[in-house]
Motif scaffolding. Structure first.
Motif, PDB file in Angstrom:
ATOM      1  N   LEU A  80     105.360  10.774 -32.948  1.00 14.69           N
ATOM      2  CA  LEU A  80     106.455  12.006 -32.792  1.00 14.69           C
ATOM      3  C   LEU A  80     105.353  13.040 -32.756  1.00 14.69           C
ATOM      4  O   LEU A  80     104.304  13.259 -33.095  1.00 14.69           O
ATOM      5  CB  LEU A  80     107.089  12.037 -34.336  1.00 14.69           C
ATOM      6  CG  LEU A  80     108.276  11.695 -34.581  1.00 14.69           C
ATOM      7  CD1 LEU A  80     108.485  10.088 -34.424  1.00 14.69           C
ATOM      8  CD2 LEU A  80     108.907  12.123 -35.719  1.00 14.69           C
ATOM      9  N   SER A  81     106.142  13.678 -31.605  1.00 15.97           N
ATOM     10  CA  SER A  81     104.943  14.967 -31.104  1.00 15.97           C
ATOM     11  C   SER A  81     105.866  16.406 -31.522  1.00 15.97           C
ATOM     12  O   SER A  81     107.217  16.403 -30.984  1.00 15.97           O
ATOM     13  CB  SER A  81     104.900  14.932 -29.582  1.00 15.97           C
ATOM     14  OG  SER A  81     104.243  16.151 -29.227  1.00 15.97           O
ATOM     15  N   HIS A  82     105.537  17.160 -32.400  1.00 12.50           N
ATOM     16  CA  HIS A  82     106.148  18.429 -32.835  1.00 12.50           C
ATOM     17  C   HIS A  82     106.198  19.396 -31.908  1.00 12.50           C
ATOM     18  O   HIS A  82     105.394  19.321 -30.976  1.00 12.50           O
ATOM     19  CB  HIS A  82     105.648  18.825 -34.224  1.00 12.50           C
ATOM     20  CG  HIS A  82     104.207  19.011 -34.022  1.00 12.50           C
ATOM     21  ND1 HIS A  82     103.936  20.305 -33.454  1.00 12.50           N
ATOM     22  CD2 HIS A  82     102.990  18.646 -34.558  1.00 12.50           C
ATOM     23  CE1 HIS A  82     102.546  20.582 -33.557  1.00 12.50           C
ATOM     24  NE2 HIS A  82     102.047  19.635 -34.321  1.00 12.50           N
ATOM     25  N   GLY A  83     106.992  20.362 -32.084  1.00 14.84           N
ATOM     26  CA  GLY A  83     107.069  21.501 -31.263  1.00 14.84           C
ATOM     27  C   GLY A  83     106.161  22.497 -31.482  1.00 14.84           C
ATOM     28  O   GLY A  83     105.295  22.444 -32.224  1.00 14.84           O
ATOM     29  N   SER A  84     106.034  23.630 -30.577  1.00 10.95           N
ATOM     30  CA  SER A  84     105.178  24.787 -30.938  1.00 10.95           C
ATOM     31  C   SER A  84     105.446  25.245 -32.394  1.00 10.95           C
ATOM     32  O   SER A  84     106.369  25.615 -32.745  1.00 10.95           O
ATOM     33  CB  SER A  84     105.580  25.690 -29.777  1.00 10.95           C
ATOM     34  OG  SER A  84     105.268  25.337 -28.562  1.00 10.95           O
ATOM     35  N   GLY A  85     104.116  25.576 -32.904  1.00  6.91           N
ATOM     36  CA  GLY A  85     104.230  26.122 -34.343  1.00  6.91           C
ATOM     37  C   GLY A  85     104.717  25.269 -35.313  1.00  6.91           C
ATOM     38  O   GLY A  85     105.043  25.696 -36.201  1.00  6.91           O
ATOM     39  N   GLY A  86     104.719  23.905 -35.108  1.00  5.22           N
ATOM     40  CA  GLY A  86     105.515  22.942 -35.923  1.00  5.22           C
ATOM     41  C   GLY A  86     104.526  22.306 -36.818  1.00  5.22           C
ATOM     42  O   GLY A  86     103.379  22.373 -36.703  1.00  5.22           O
ATOM     43  N   THR A  87     105.073  21.125 -37.655  1.00  3.01           N
ATOM     44  CA  THR A  87     104.521  20.332 -38.634  1.00  3.01           C
ATOM     45  C   THR A  87     105.061  19.190 -38.724  1.00  3.01           C
ATOM     46  O   THR A  87     106.231  18.861 -38.173  1.00  3.01           O
ATOM     47  CB  THR A  87     104.698  21.175 -39.989  1.00  3.01           C
ATOM     48  OG1 THR A  87     106.139  20.823 -40.651  1.00  3.01           O
ATOM     49  CG2 THR A  87     104.374  22.601 -40.015  1.00  3.01           C
ATOM     50  N   PRO A  88     104.590  18.053 -39.178  1.00  4.96           N
ATOM     51  CA  PRO A  88     105.356  16.875 -39.375  1.00  4.96           C
ATOM     52  C   PRO A  88     106.350  16.993 -40.343  1.00  4.96           C
ATOM     53  O   PRO A  88     107.330  16.217 -39.846  1.00  4.96           O
ATOM     54  CB  PRO A  88     104.142  15.976 -40.134  1.00  4.96           C
ATOM     55  CG  PRO A  88     102.769  16.550 -39.709  1.00  4.96           C
ATOM     56  CD  PRO A  88     103.120  18.035 -39.955  1.00  4.96           C
ATOM     57  N   TRP A  89     106.494  18.044 -41.053  1.00  6.85           N
ATOM     58  CA  TRP A  89     107.594  17.756 -42.010  1.00  6.85           C
ATOM     59  C   TRP A  89     108.904  18.162 -41.567  1.00  6.85           C
ATOM     60  O   TRP A  89     109.923  17.660 -42.189  1.00  6.85           O
ATOM     61  CB  TRP A  89     106.973  18.668 -43.258  1.00  6.85           C
ATOM     62  CG  TRP A  89     105.716  18.496 -43.791  1.00  6.85           C
ATOM     63  CD1 TRP A  89     104.739  19.441 -43.808  1.00  6.85           C
ATOM     64  CD2 TRP A  89     105.026  17.288 -44.123  1.00  6.85           C
ATOM     65  NE1 TRP A  89     103.662  18.882 -44.095  1.00  6.85           N
ATOM     66  CE2 TRP A  89     103.717  17.690 -44.457  1.00  6.85           C
ATOM     67  CE3 TRP A  89     105.642  16.048 -44.327  1.00  6.85           C
ATOM     68  CZ2 TRP A  89     102.652  16.682 -44.599  1.00  6.85           C
ATOM     69  CZ3 TRP A  89     104.660  14.937 -44.759  1.00  6.85           C
ATOM     70  CH2 TRP A  89     103.391  15.339 -45.045  1.00  6.85           C
ATOM     71  N   VAL A  90     108.971  18.721 -40.555  1.00  4.39           N
ATOM     72  CA  VAL A  90     110.331  19.309 -39.952  1.00  4.39           C
ATOM     73  C   VAL A  90     110.877  17.958 -39.238  1.00  4.39           C
ATOM     74  O   VAL A  90     112.066  17.960 -38.837  1.00  4.39           O
ATOM     75  CB  VAL A  90     110.194  20.264 -39.080  1.00  4.39           C
ATOM     76  CG1 VAL A  90     109.871  21.643 -39.716  1.00  4.39           C
ATOM     77  CG2 VAL A  90     109.226  20.300 -37.922  1.00  4.39           C
ATOM     78  N   VAL A 107     102.298  11.284 -36.685  1.00  5.66           N
ATOM     79  CA  VAL A 107     102.522  12.748 -36.018  1.00  5.66           C
ATOM     80  C   VAL A 107     101.022  13.284 -36.203  1.00  5.66           C
ATOM     81  O   VAL A 107     100.676  13.938 -36.889  1.00  5.66           O
ATOM     82  CB  VAL A 107     103.499  13.475 -37.016  1.00  5.66           C
ATOM     83  CG1 VAL A 107     104.077  14.455 -36.466  1.00  5.66           C
ATOM     84  CG2 VAL A 107     104.878  12.430 -37.472  1.00  5.66           C
ATOM     85  N   PRO A 108     100.832  13.433 -34.981  1.00  9.66           N
ATOM     86  CA  PRO A 108      99.408  14.340 -34.826  1.00  9.66           C
ATOM     87  C   PRO A 108      99.728  15.713 -34.902  1.00  9.66           C
ATOM     88  O   PRO A 108     100.838  16.304 -34.396  1.00  9.66           O
ATOM     89  CB  PRO A 108      98.784  13.872 -33.183  1.00  9.66           C
ATOM     90  CG  PRO A 108     100.235  13.507 -32.605  1.00  9.66           C
ATOM     91  CD  PRO A 108     101.236  12.746 -33.608  1.00  9.66           C
ATOM     92  N   LEU A 109      98.712  16.349 -35.423  1.00  9.31           N
ATOM     93  CA  LEU A 109      98.887  17.994 -35.543  1.00  9.31           C
ATOM     94  C   LEU A 109      98.343  18.461 -34.226  1.00  9.31           C
ATOM     95  O   LEU A 109      97.226  18.514 -34.143  1.00  9.31           O
ATOM     96  CB  LEU A 109      98.142  18.385 -36.805  1.00  9.31           C
ATOM     97  CG  LEU A 109      98.709  19.841 -37.198  1.00  9.31           C
ATOM     98  CD1 LEU A 109     100.078  20.211 -37.665  1.00  9.31           C
ATOM     99  CD2 LEU A 109      97.534  20.612 -38.414  1.00  9.31           C
ATOM    100  N   HIS A 110      99.090  19.045 -33.310  1.00  9.29           N
ATOM    101  CA  HIS A 110      98.521  19.353 -32.225  1.00  9.29           C
ATOM    102  C   HIS A 110      97.699  20.710 -32.288  1.00  9.29           C
ATOM    103  O   HIS A 110      98.016  21.650 -32.715  1.00  9.29           O
ATOM    104  CB  HIS A 110      99.652  19.628 -31.036  1.00  9.29           C
ATOM    105  CG  HIS A 110     100.490  18.517 -30.895  1.00  9.29           C
ATOM    106  ND1 HIS A 110      99.866  17.432 -30.085  1.00  9.29           N
ATOM    107  CD2 HIS A 110     101.777  17.978 -30.816  1.00  9.29           C
ATOM    108  CE1 HIS A 110     100.658  16.513 -29.842  1.00  9.29           C
ATOM    109  NE2 HIS A 110     102.128  16.723 -30.463  1.00  9.29           N
TER     110      HIS A 110
END
Length: 349
Positions: A80-90, A107-110
């Protein structure tokens, strides 16, 4: 016992036996693989026999079996690739749905585009993200508990917003920062926040003209890169993009995706206006891609589940990510199941 009763008893026993492995899988395991090199940590959700317990992660209270021993699921990994300013938790609700279906989720933290460090969103992050996804697969493949339970030759991917941009890149799209600049020069008034992010908004007032002028001047100075960017990872065999940033893509490159591709869209997306982003992708890739779900009353933040508390966000972010009036979040469970079904179809034998 009559023949009918014996048959019924046999059916019940068969159903119970089939359900038994699921019944013993009590929770959603969660662990964090440490940061390595220039990459951030990778959060991993996975099947486990341990029970869930309430855990606090930032503003979220989630049910997780932290650091529990992994057990074999269906043998497939989804990144899973999160959005800008995101976290795995959302994306925890989608992760739980995937784990319930047997998937392991990474879920990598970008880098410099996450909730802890949002300093470099946009093209600087988009250049790095696909490689971070590939290295997250590598990290899972090195883990002594996770690696023996997985076959990494058929990996799935889901990305939302900037993560959707990453997903489209991995699906075979090519993009250029210069394409973003040209899009903004042509459509700054219609797609303003896709060009400036969360800095400010157009409000229909006397300062809107100045805001557009300043934004375009900054883009001309900062976004000069004319190169085209692509990324291929042959292990990734199915991709879902949710409300993706995509105005900077060569749409012809998405006409024939490298892998099965599906989109989730939201009609009331004010951050990434659909006709310039998700709708443009669909127009380019159909019939070789599919519209997995369309949220007719959803906004850009509809796919954040659980959603971030709006009172913790700035005014612009709260407006762009908040749910439009009347949006029913109960429908997201069905969206999650459609994503699960798509990935099962293309990743499992």
């Amino acid at each position: 016992m009559s023949a009918a009763l014996r048959f019924g008893a046999a059916v019940l026993l068969a159903l119970a036996a089939a359900a038994a492995p699921l019944a013993t899988r009590a929770g959603t395991g969660a662990m964090q693989l440490p940061a390595t090199g220039g990459d951030g940590p990778v959060t991993v959700f996975y099947p486990t026999d341990a029970p869930d317990r309430w855990a606090r992660r930032g503003p979220f209270t989630l049910q997780l079996a932290e650091q529990a021993a992994p057990v074999r699921g269906n043998g497939r990994l989804v990144v899973l690739s999160h959005g800008s300013g995101g976290t795995p938790w959302v994306h925890a609700d989608l992760a739980r749905a995937l784990v319930a279906a047997g998937f392991t989720v990474a879920v990598p933290l970008h880098h410099a585009d996450n909730a802890l460090d949002p300093s470099k969103p946009g093209p600087d992050s988009w250049k790095l993200r696909p490689g971070e996804v590939s290295r997250a697969i590598d990290a899972v493949g090195r883990h002594p508990q996770l690696a023996p339970l997985l076959s990494l030759d058929r990996v799935g991917m889901y990305g939302m917003s900037a993560g959707g941009h990453t997903a489209l890149t991995i699906a075979g799209g090519r993009w250029s920062p210069a394409q973003m600049r040209r899009h903004c020069q042509a459509h700054i008034g219609e797609d303003f926040n896709s060009c400036v992010g969360l800095i400010t908004q157009l409000r229909g007032g006397m300062f809107d003209g100045l805001k557009k002028t300043v934004a375009l001047t900054a883009l001309r100075g900062l976004v000069r890169d004319e190169a085209w960017y692509t990324h291929e990872d042959p292990r990734i065999r199915a991709v879902v993009a949710g409300v993706p940033y995509s105005a900077d893509f060569d749409m012809a490159s998405l006409a024939t995706p490298r892998v099965p591709l599906a989109l989730v869209t939201a009609a009331h997306d004010k951050w990434l206006v659909p006709r310039f982003h998700s709708d443009a992708v669909l127009a380019a890739c159909r019939p070789r891609c599919e519209l997995l779900a369309h949220l007719a009353d959803g906004g850009h933040g509809a796919l954040l589940s659980p959603p971030p508390p709006l009172d913790k966000l700035g005014e612009v972010a709260a407006d762009l990510l908040g749910d439009p009036p009347g949006f029913d979040r109960r429908q997201l469970a069905d969206v999650d199941q459609r994503i699960v079904a798509f990935l099962r179809k293309h990743l499992l034998p």
